[in-house]
Design a protein around this motif. Structure first.
Motif: not given
Length: 349
Positions: A289, A292-296, A314-315, A348
């Protein structure tokens, strides 16, 4: 047709013919060479092998029909979803008219290899066979065709086979119900509990593990008793791990931690080590987190499994799934920060 394809198409019929000759010796005598190696070679042809096998299912010779079923099973195991549905459809259709026990045996085994839920009614019917070898193959095949959660008919047939007069059938049914299936409920637990008093060690051990996997309280005194015996079955250590009860530690401490299942049982029954494990996985989550705070990110445990799993997405279209405190941490040398780097790199790719 290319030269290689033509050569293969020429070879497959000869492979099945040679396999039939070997299988006939098995049926007619005590010879154990059933030609499975030849069928495995033929199975490499994929859809060609399926068409070849289907073409032999109506043969008047039962050995040919059995070999054709075996080829459908082998091809399903090798090529998976590319051929499984067609193979299962052909096997189910054959079972409607087939009366020979040797062929029933091959149908049941091959249906297991297809992993097709449509096969369950056929297997339920074959479970009533007077031939214990056929019932054994059914017990082995049913868990392979069950959905999650499993169909009631699948649970019921395994429960019935748990009381089979043949110990090998009981063993595989208990293994299928307790380990291969996530089926649960009073009937399932009652069937497993009854098998803890079986006359055969393997059946008892499988039943105890199945109860422990469902965290049934009755399994704890049973596992204590089994751990105190002079010879302890390897499955008993797995049962101890699923129970995760600290009261088992004094009994486990006397065993070689390098022996199968012992280290896992020691970990799961030790609340301090388990807390350290959980903290490490939480640190992986925090590290991902932070980078990469955008990851769930989700950490969870499966009801009938040990350890913790890590899901990262990544949603949108990219997702990854790891056994967090197992392979991922081993790859990272038990370093949560390194594990986070590896998880992101995997995502990635």
């Amino acid at each position: 047709m290319s030269t290689s394809a033509g050569h293969r198409a020429f070879q497959e019929p000869e492979s099945i013919n040679r396999a039939v000759r070997r299988l006939r010796r098995v049926v007619d005598s005590d010879d154990s060479d059933d030609g499975s190696d030849l069928l495995q070679q033929a199975a490499d042809a994929g859809a060609v092998a399926v068409r070849l096998a289907v073409g032999h299912l109506a043969d008047a010779d039962r050995v040919v029909r059995a070999a054709a079923c075996d080829l459908l099973g082998s091809t399903s195991a090798v090529h998976g979803d590319d051929v499984r549905r067609e193979a299962a459809t052909a096997l189910i259709a054959l079972s409607d008219t087939e009366t020979d026990a040797e062929v029933h045996w091959s149908i049941a085994r091959a249906l297991g290899a297809t992993c097709d839920p449509r096969a369950l009614p056929t297997l339920v019917t074959l479970a009533r066979s007077p031939d214990s070898d056929v019932r054994f193959q059914v017990a082995a095949a049913v868990p392979m065709v069950l959905d999650d959660p499993p169909a009631e008919a699948g649970e019921a047939v395994l429960i019935d086979l748990c009381t089979d007069p043949d110990p090998t059938v009981r063993e595989w049914a208990t293994f299928g119900l307790g380990w291969m299936s996530t089926a649960d409920g009073n009937a399932v637990r009652r069937a497993l509990w009854d098998r803890t008093r079986d006359t055969h060690d393997e059946v008892r051990a499988d039943a105890a593990r199945g109860l422990a996997r469902r965290r049934d309280a009755r399994a704890l005194p049973l596992v204590r008793e089994l751990l105190a015996q002079d010879e302890v079955h390897r499955l008993t250590f797995q049962a101890a791990a699923y129970l995760g009860d600290p009261s088992l530690l004094p009994l486990l401490d006397g065993f070689d931690p390098t022996a199968g299942g012992v280290a896992e049982a020691l970990l799961e029954c030790d609340p301090v080590r388990r807390a350290e494990r959980d903290e490490s996985v939480w640190r992986i989550l925090e590290s991902i987190h932070r980078r990469r705070p955008e990851l769930r990110i989700t950490v969870f445990g499966e009801r009938c499994d040990l350890g913790l799993y890590l899901d990262v997405t990544d949603g949108a279209d990219v997702a990854a799934h790891w056994f967090a405190d197992g392979l991922l941490m081993r790859r990272a040398g038990n370093d949560p920060e390194r594990a986070a780097d590896l998880a992101i790199a995997d995502l990635d790719r």
